[in-house]
Design a protein around this motif. Structure first.
Motif, PDB file in Angstrom:
ATOM      1  N   GLN A 117      15.725  51.359 -15.737  1.00 20.83           N
ATOM      2  CA  GLN A 117      15.984  52.090 -16.963  1.00 20.83           C
ATOM      3  C   GLN A 117      14.714  52.293 -17.783  1.00 20.83           C
ATOM      4  N   ARG A 118      14.592  53.450 -18.383  1.00 25.58           N
ATOM      5  CA  ARG A 118      13.545  53.706 -19.386  1.00 25.58           C
ATOM      6  C   ARG A 118      14.244  53.799 -20.728  1.00 25.58           C
ATOM      7  N   LEU A 119      14.022  52.814 -21.576  1.00 26.66           N
ATOM      8  CA  LEU A 119      14.722  52.710 -22.845  1.00 26.66           C
ATOM      9  C   LEU A 119      13.978  53.483 -23.926  1.00 26.66           C
ATOM     10  N   LYS A 120      14.706  54.280 -24.699  1.00 26.86           N
ATOM     11  CA  LYS A 120      14.089  55.071 -25.760  1.00 26.86           C
ATOM     12  C   LYS A 120      14.845  54.892 -27.063  1.00 26.86           C
ATOM     13  N   TRP A 121      14.091  54.736 -28.145  1.00 26.01           N
ATOM     14  CA  TRP A 121      14.667  54.701 -29.489  1.00 26.01           C
ATOM     15  C   TRP A 121      13.659  55.326 -30.438  1.00 26.01           C
ATOM     16  N   THR A 164       9.161  46.035 -16.470  1.00 26.07           N
ATOM     17  CA  THR A 164       8.527  45.850 -15.167  1.00 26.07           C
ATOM     18  C   THR A 164       8.892  44.508 -14.532  1.00 26.07           C
ATOM     19  N   GLU A 165       9.384  43.573 -15.324  1.00 28.80           N
ATOM     20  CA  GLU A 165       9.741  42.266 -14.781  1.00 28.80           C
ATOM     21  C   GLU A 165      10.788  41.599 -15.658  1.00 28.80           C
ATOM     22  N   CYS A 166      11.800  41.004 -15.034  1.00 28.52           N
ATOM     23  CA  CYS A 166      12.862  40.262 -15.744  1.00 28.52           C
ATOM     24  C   CYS A 166      12.952  38.867 -15.127  1.00 28.52           C
ATOM     25  N   LYS A 167      12.776  37.842 -15.944  1.00 27.43           N
ATOM     26  CA  LYS A 167      12.871  36.465 -15.474  1.00 27.43           C
ATOM     27  C   LYS A 167      13.943  35.718 -16.273  1.00 27.43           C
ATOM     28  N   GLY A 168      14.668  34.876 -15.586  1.00 28.14           N
ATOM     29  CA  GLY A 168      15.637  34.024 -16.264  1.00 28.14           C
ATOM     30  C   GLY A 168      17.057  34.523 -16.224  1.00 28.14           C
ATOM     31  N   LEU A 169      17.306  35.698 -15.630  1.00 31.38           N
ATOM     32  CA  LEU A 169      18.674  36.211 -15.603  1.00 31.38           C
ATOM     33  C   LEU A 169      19.601  35.340 -14.763  1.00 31.38           C
ATOM     34  N   ASP A 170      19.017  34.553 -13.838  1.00 36.45           N
ATOM     35  CA  ASP A 170      19.846  33.651 -13.031  1.00 36.45           C
ATOM     36  C   ASP A 170      20.355  32.466 -13.831  1.00 36.45           C
ATOM     37  N   SER A 171      19.906  32.327 -15.094  1.00 36.73           N
ATOM     38  CA  SER A 171      20.381  31.237 -15.953  1.00 36.73           C
ATOM     39  C   SER A 171      21.596  31.636 -16.776  1.00 36.73           C
ATOM     40  N   VAL A 191      37.897  37.724 -24.436  1.00 36.70           N
ATOM     41  CA  VAL A 191      36.869  37.117 -25.280  1.00 36.70           C
ATOM     42  C   VAL A 191      35.993  36.243 -24.403  1.00 36.70           C
ATOM     43  N   ALA A 192      34.692  36.462 -24.493  1.00 36.58           N
ATOM     44  CA  ALA A 192      33.766  35.681 -23.681  1.00 36.58           C
ATOM     45  C   ALA A 192      32.515  35.356 -24.479  1.00 36.58           C
ATOM     46  N   ILE A 193      31.986  34.154 -24.274  1.00 37.26           N
ATOM     47  CA  ILE A 193      30.698  33.763 -24.836  1.00 37.26           C
ATOM     48  C   ILE A 193      29.744  33.547 -23.672  1.00 37.26           C
ATOM     49  N   ILE A 194      28.703  34.372 -23.629  1.00 37.89           N
ATOM     50  CA  ILE A 194      27.728  34.356 -22.543  1.00 37.89           C
ATOM     51  C   ILE A 194      26.448  33.698 -23.046  1.00 37.89           C
ATOM     52  N   ASN A 195      25.922  32.761 -22.280  1.00 36.73           N
ATOM     53  CA  ASN A 195      24.701  32.044 -22.653  1.00 36.73           C
ATOM     54  C   ASN A 195      23.656  32.171 -21.562  1.00 36.73           C
ATOM     55  N   SER A 196      22.422  31.888 -21.946  1.00 38.66           N
ATOM     56  CA  SER A 196      21.349  31.856 -20.961  1.00 38.66           C
ATOM     57  C   SER A 196      20.313  30.847 -21.411  1.00 38.66           C
ATOM     58  N   GLY A 197      19.479  30.450 -20.462  1.00 37.82           N
ATOM     59  CA  GLY A 197      18.305  29.658 -20.792  1.00 37.82           C
ATOM     60  C   GLY A 197      17.189  30.597 -21.202  1.00 37.82           C
ATOM     61  N   SER A 198      15.971  30.273 -20.825  1.00 40.03           N
ATOM     62  CA  SER A 198      14.820  31.095 -21.190  1.00 40.03           C
ATOM     63  C   SER A 198      14.880  32.449 -20.498  1.00 40.03           C
ATOM     64  N   ILE A 199      14.706  33.507 -21.288  1.00 46.37           N
ATOM     65  CA  ILE A 199      14.674  34.872 -20.773  1.00 46.37           C
ATOM     66  C   ILE A 199      13.294  35.468 -21.071  1.00 46.37           C
ATOM     67  N   ASP A 200      12.628  35.961 -20.048  1.00 51.70           N
ATOM     68  CA  ASP A 200      11.314  36.596 -20.204  1.00 51.70           C
ATOM     69  C   ASP A 200      11.404  38.035 -19.708  1.00 51.70           C
ATOM     70  N   LEU A 201      11.114  38.975 -20.592  1.00 55.12           N
ATOM     71  CA  LEU A 201      11.079  40.393 -20.224  1.00 55.12           C
ATOM     72  C   LEU A 201       9.658  40.908 -20.415  1.00 55.12           C
ATOM     73  N   GLU A 202       9.127  41.540 -19.391  1.00 55.91           N
ATOM     74  CA  GLU A 202       7.805  42.127 -19.478  1.00 55.91           C
ATOM     75  C   GLU A 202       7.899  43.613 -19.120  1.00 55.91           C
ATOM     76  N   GLY A 203       7.034  44.401 -19.728  1.00 52.68           N
ATOM     77  CA  GLY A 203       7.070  45.824 -19.452  1.00 52.68           C
ATOM     78  C   GLY A 203       5.946  46.558 -20.134  1.00 52.68           C
ATOM     79  N   LYS A 204       6.127  47.868 -20.237  1.00 57.17           N
ATOM     80  CA  LYS A 204       5.171  48.714 -20.923  1.00 57.17           C
ATOM     81  C   LYS A 204       5.900  49.489 -22.007  1.00 57.17           C
ATOM     82  N   ALA A 205       5.236  49.653 -23.136  1.00 52.13           N
ATOM     83  CA  ALA A 205       5.857  50.334 -24.266  1.00 52.13           C
ATOM     84  C   ALA A 205       4.864  51.291 -24.899  1.00 52.13           C
ATOM     85  N   SER A 206       5.397  52.316 -25.541  1.00 52.14           N
ATOM     86  CA  SER A 206       4.553  53.263 -26.267  1.00 52.14           C
ATOM     87  C   SER A 206       5.272  53.693 -27.533  1.00 52.14           C
TER      88      SER A 206
END
Length: 302
Positions: A147-151, A159-166, A185-200
């Motif tokens: 996905q290319r996210l725009k706002w 470019t990289e997603c880490k921690g989604l397996d948590s 109704v659901a409560i979703i949790n995760s441990g450490s999430i690291d997202l890396e990419g490029k932005a402009s």
């Protein structure tokens, strides 16, 4: 769940959402200290109730932590609501899979600074959701990377997603409504999430590296789902709330424009600011966008 110990205005207000997801009526009672506005109530089967509480900041309560206890369906929640340097948090929840609570900060809301969500009901779907997360962590990461996210002027390409397996579900309950409709109704949790990419940022800041990290992320999802036989016909999210800890945003892109960097740093120093943006300012747009994507996905599978 959010823990806050920042300065808060006097007469801090919070919404209290009580949800009975069981087929039996249940009594909800409150015991409070330096709090006002909460009243004992009886919730019928599958019924919800909204109340509002306010800290007492005068007399003997001026230098005291406001706190309360909720007794609901034989279970209890202990919580605190902060004024000045005192904290807002959920301090203890009965250790039962059929009872839970979630705290969301609403930094920019006009009427309340926080919302407490309380749920009593059979949590029977965690194993199903967790198996879905385990089996599809890689696919979820691939979908995000595609996905290319725009706002407005901001464009982000992950470019990289880490921690989604948590990612895991700590609570997931389904309550029947009518005509094949169910409340999920659901409560979703995760441990450490690291997202890396490029932005402009438009033509002002060219595409450059950026990152976002958080040590803990929790998401509350309240949705209505409809089945046609054994097939999922529709799913519409009504409430989506976020809670996070130790947010960090940075990268070379922010060094290019010191004004943008100063704004980002000021926002991320307080997770309440970011949660307020997610839970209040942009919440309607986020929910509408997700619901649109769900509708599109389901229409392709019909």
């Amino acid at each position: 769940m959010t823990t806050v110990n920042e300065n808060v205005s006097f007469d801090t207000k919070a919404g209290m959402y009580l949800n009975n997801l069981t087929g039996d009526a249940g009594n909800c009672s409150f015991s409070t200290s330096c709090l006002e506005g909460l009243s004992d109530t009886t919730l019928k089967a599958y019924q919800s109730d909204k109340q509002k509480c306010t800290t007492k900041d005068k007399g003997e309560c001026f230098f005291k932590q406001s706190r309360g206890t909720i007794a609901f369906g034989g279970n209890m929640i202990h919580f605190e609501l902060g004024t000045g340097h005192y904290k807002t948090r959920i301090t203890d929840v009965s250790n039962t899979p059929a009872f839970t609570a979630f705290l969301a900060a609403n930094q920019f809301a006009a009427d309340v600074s926080f919302d407490f969500f309380v749920y009593s009901g059979p949590a029977i779907c965690q194993m199903l959701l967790n198996s879905v997360f385990t089996a599809n962590a890689g696919a979820i990461a691939s979908a995000l990377l595609a996905q290319r996210l725009k706002w407005k002027e901001l464009t982000v390409q992950l470019t990289e997603c880490k921690g989604l397996d948590s990612i895991y579900a700590s609570y997931a309950a389904v309550a029947p409504l009518a005509d094949g409709n169910y409340r999920l109704v659901a409560i979703i949790n995760s441990g450490s999430i690291d997202l890396e990419g490029k932005a402009s940022f438009g033509s002002v800041v060219p595409l450059a590296k950026a990152y976002l990290k958080t040590s803990r992320l929790s998401i509350l999802i309240d949705a209505m789902v409809t089945f046609n036989g054994a097939s999922l016909k529709s799913a519409v999210i009504s409430d989506l709330k976020f809670s996070l800890s130790d947010l960090s945003i940075g990268g070379p892109i922010f060094a290019i424009n010191p004004i943008i960097w100063a704004i980002v740093q000021a926002a991320t120093e307080s997770t309440r600011v970011v949660e307020g943006l997610l839970n209040d300012n942009y919440n309607h747009k986020i929910v509408a966008s997700i619901n649109k994507d769900i509708e599109s996905l389901l229409s392709k599978n019909l």
